[in-house]
Design an enzyme around this catalytic site. Structure first.
Site, PDB file in Angstrom:
ATOM      1  N   GLY A  69       0.852  -1.224  -0.080  1.00 26.54           N
ATOM      2  CA  GLY A  69      -0.043   0.004   0.037  1.00 26.54           C
ATOM      3  C   GLY A  69       0.611   1.327  -0.089  1.00 26.54           C
ATOM      4  O   GLY A  69       0.573   2.275  -0.694  1.00 26.54           O
ATOM      5  N   CYS A 316       0.924   1.820  12.645  1.00 29.65           N
ATOM      6  CA  CYS A 316       2.283   2.591  12.330  1.00 29.65           C
ATOM      7  C   CYS A 316       2.786   3.608  13.342  1.00 29.65           C
ATOM      8  O   CYS A 316       3.684   3.811  13.577  1.00 29.65           O
ATOM      9  CB  CYS A 316       1.893   3.479  10.854  1.00 29.65           C
ATOM     10  SG  CYS A 316       1.393   2.270   9.734  1.00 29.65           S
TER      11      CYS A 316
END
Lengths: 374, 383
Positions: A69, A316
């Site tokens: 991604g 993240c």
């Protein structure tokens, strides 16, 4: 172990693993080779491409495989914007770092980037985008579903407001969280570029895809031997791509996720001092709440000790000390306390009950420890 | 060409009748470090490591340079005692192009050798000048000193010394217990004590769910880095949530930090006693934070049952960071999985605590029971 961190990554499905192993062990040829093993591999690549294209209701020719991604986002944003032409890029203040930091890189090259702020509930309105648009806007990049809150953004309507001000601007949408869960329909929306990732839909890491509408030329970011229309050259990660194709072909039970998610929300709302950070019409897979001022990592650690995996904000952000810029930009009461429960249809009612039970046992104890009085 | 490594040690020479104990320890530590790669032995005030065939000598030198007690490591060529051979060996062994001036120093241990030391130096110097006319001799301040040692078994020639870490041989100074937090300071404090020859265990306090599993992993990583210098280490992981919660609920908020430090100190002392350690070591530096003022340290030490060493007490943060980089712990220390003990840190901690007041606060909790509980629940991990 109860896994409620499916927006970070998902467990690879049986079919995806089978496809992965079969390709890695047996059909290990290079799809560009002309011998039997090569043609064999090329066939697998083609099938996978068809599967991804079908999911987006488009032709296989529009799909470029990437390393994931983040890479798809980078190739899209960097490839679509010509710094020398100046002008602006319009994006949102709640994008994933893969888009956010790529836009920041463009700023250094002289492009003006406008980061549109979300509403209080985390949504971005077409009107807000419209206000930021100018005639010289080169690219609009708006995610389909926010990875922290599950807010669903109106991509099709954004395309409509673009038509009035900057008809030539390209529209990119990071659909990493929505692909495989909501219809992702670039042609219906009129989007030019769409990013998605395999490991969020029970495929494996190392494979993603970028939809590139026919007729669009992206400036090269990586140089190589011409694979994937030279947008993402390099020998294809065929085993992961094959698994991606297999994962696309699987039907997922969306209704079940919705039922479980509502059940979880009802349970959580019975705990005092809880603030729901996700909007009402969210993607059911994602539920973000703050338990008053209890720091995200404390709730995450406590649930982890109880065998339940969730994340604070996004996975993240977990590696950094940084707090959620998404929740901050929304102006929620406790942005540093946001925790994300992300579900898949592999979760069960029992797991949700367990989780609610664990929360009800843990959170009041944490309130007491931190002096948050009921 | 045959090579041998000369290992010089410093401070140990100043020891009296027990000098051989330190020397033997050092020999054993070097043997342990180099394993099968070299034969290590002692002769007079020098240790020798003879590399086995096929061993990478650079790597060997590097290993020896990490052993505490070693002051200099010298790569040496061994050759025949014939003057012409010595000269040739020197010319091929030393890279003279890097220098402008030189001198030759000779030691003649083999007194049966027909020439005297100054004569040998002069002859060899002449050969060097002939081969490198650009060079000049400077006996006071040479760029490089070429050493020749004439021994029974042959001539030893060398030019460059490499610095070792100094200090005392590990295991020659007993055992200490380090309070290892996961920050920058405590690993450096541990290193400094290890350099003085101590063996070491570490105590780490963790407070789940307020501190994460990753923070604990980080501490174990730091312990592994330290273990390179201490020759193994046991980490005692002490669960400390209940203790902190009780203090927070029952004691005056401004006393929390000092109360916590006192309880940590008592637990560390007891674990130290159980493990045969003779002192506790912390990474405190005077005035760095509220618990590190003179008064706070005084109140903390009042509950210690053995000496508490603070090797960083007079150091600035910058100096500590420089050392942390040198010993390779800095990058791990700054990983962001900090303990969120910050939750238990009061907004306005007492910086000048008085022992009588603190003792009163301490009475509000069952200190002894909490200490017992912590010790019982402690997990021991060998890294």
């Amino acid at each position: 172990m109860i896994y409620l961190d499916n927006s970070a990554t998902t467990r690879p499905s049986k079919k995806a693993m089978d496809a992965f192993l079969l390709t890695a062990e047996t059909h290990f040829g290079n799809p560009s080779s002309v011998h039997t093993l090569g043609t064999d591999a090329a066939k697998i690549l083609k099938n996978a491409r068809n599967a991804v294209a079908k999911k987006m209701h488009t032709e296989a020719g529009n799909i470029v495989f990437t390393g994931g991604g983040t890479m798809a986002d980078n190739l899209a944003v960097l490839g679509a914007v010509r710094p020398k032409m100046g002008g602006t890029v319009v994006t949102t203040a709640i994008e994933h770092p893969a888009v956010m930091n790529t836009c920041a890189a463009l700023e250094k090259k002289g492009i003006t980037v406008k980061y549109v702020k979300p509403e209080k509930d985390g949504n971005i309105t077409p009107e807000a985008i419209s206000e930021a648009l100018t005639e010289d806007t080169q690219l609009v990049s708006v995610m389909h579903v926010n990875n922290e809150t599950g807010a669903i953004l109106p991509i099709e309507k954004i395309k409509a407001v673009m038509a009035g001000v900057c008809p030539k601007a390209l529209l990119h949408s990071d659909c990493v969280q929505s692909f495989g869960k909501l219809p992702v329909l670039p042609e219906t929306w009129g989007a030019d570029l769409i990013s998605c990732s395999a490991h969020k839909i029970h495929g494996l890491r190392g494979a993603g895809a970028l939809y590139v509408r026919k007729g669009i030329t992206l400036a090269p970011v990586i140089y190589g031997g011409g694979q994937e229309r030279d947008i993402c050259p390099g020998t294809e990660n065929l085993p992961a791509i094959a698994a991606f194709g297999a994962a696309c072909e699987e039907e997922r039970n969306m209704e079940k996720v919705k039922v479980l998610s509502e059940m979880l929300l009802r349970g959580i709302l019975e705990i005092p001092h809880v603030y729901v950070n996700s909007p009402e019409d969210r993607l059911p897979h994602i539920l973000n709440v703050s338990f008053s001022a209890v720091p995200s990592e404390v709730v995450t650690n406590a649930l982890s000790n109880a065998g339940i995996c969730i994340s604070g904000g996004s996975a993240c952000a977990g590696a950094r000390k940084e707090k959620s810029y998404v929740l901050r930009s929304m102006g929620v009461p406790y942005p540093d306390s946001g925790v994300r429960f992300s579900l898949s249809d592999e979760n069960t009612e029992e797991e949700i009950c367990e989780t609610i039970k664990a929360l009800k046992a843990t959170i009041p104890m944490l309130y007491m420890a931190l002096g948050i009085r009921s | 060409m045959k090579e041998i490594i000369l290992i010089k040690y410093g401070e140990i020479i100043l020891k009296g009748l027990n000098r051989h104990i330190f020397e033997d320890k050092l020999v054993r530590n070097i043997r342990h470090k180099v394993g099968e790669d070299a034969k290590v032995y002692k002769s007079r005030a020098t240790l020798y490591a003879e590399p086995k065939e096929g061993v990478n000598v650079d790597e060997l030198v590097q290993k020896i340079r990490e052993v505490f007690g070693v002051v200099y490591v010298i790569r040496t060529a061994v050759c025949d005692k014939d003057l012409a051979v010595i000269g040739k060996t020197i010319l091929s062994y030393v890279n003279f192009s890097a220098y402008k001036t030189f001198k030759v120093e000779t030691k003649r241990a083999d007194k049966s050798y027909p020439m005297q030391s100054p004569q040998i130096s002069a002859e060899i110097g002449g050969m060097i000048l002939e081969a490198h006319p650009r060079l000049t001799v400077d006996v006071h301040n040479p760029c490089v000193t070429v050493s020749v040692e004439i021994r029974e078994g042959g001539a030893y020639v060398y030019a460059e010394k490499q610095k070792g870490p100094g200090g005392m041989p590990t295991g020659s100074a007993g055992k200490v217990m380090l309070l290892l937090s996961g920050g920058i300071d405590s690993p450096v404090a541990g290193y400094m004590m290890a350099r003085r020859g101590t063996n070491m265990d570490a105590v780490h306090f963790f407070s789940p769910p307020f501190t994460s599993e990753k923070a604990k992993e980080k501490v174990l990583d730091l312990a592994k880095i330290l273990a390179r210098y201490t020759g193994g280490m046991r980490v005692h992981i002490v669960p400390f949530t209940e203790q902190q919660l009780q203090m927070k609920a029952k004691c005056p908020q401004e006393h929390l930090t000092i109360l916590m430090r006192r309880m940590m100190m008592q637990i560390a002392c007891r674990i130290a006693e159980q493990s045969g350690a003779g002192a506790v070591v912390t990474g405190e530096s005077l005035g760095q934070v509220a618990s590190q003022t003179l008064e706070a340290i005084g109140v903390t030490d009042a509950c210690a049952t053995m000496p508490c060493f603070r090797p960083l007490i007079g150091m600035d943060k910058e100096d500590i960071i420089a050392l942390a980089r040198k010993i390779d712990s800095y990058e791990t220390s700054i990983l962001p999985y900090e303990d969120c003990c910050t939750i238990f840190v009061p907004k306005h901690p007492t910086t000048k605590p008085r022992l009588d007041k603190i003792l009163e606060s301490e009475k509000l909790i069952d200190t002894e029971a909490l200490i017992q509980k912590a010790i019982e629940e402690t997990v021991h991990i060998d890294v």
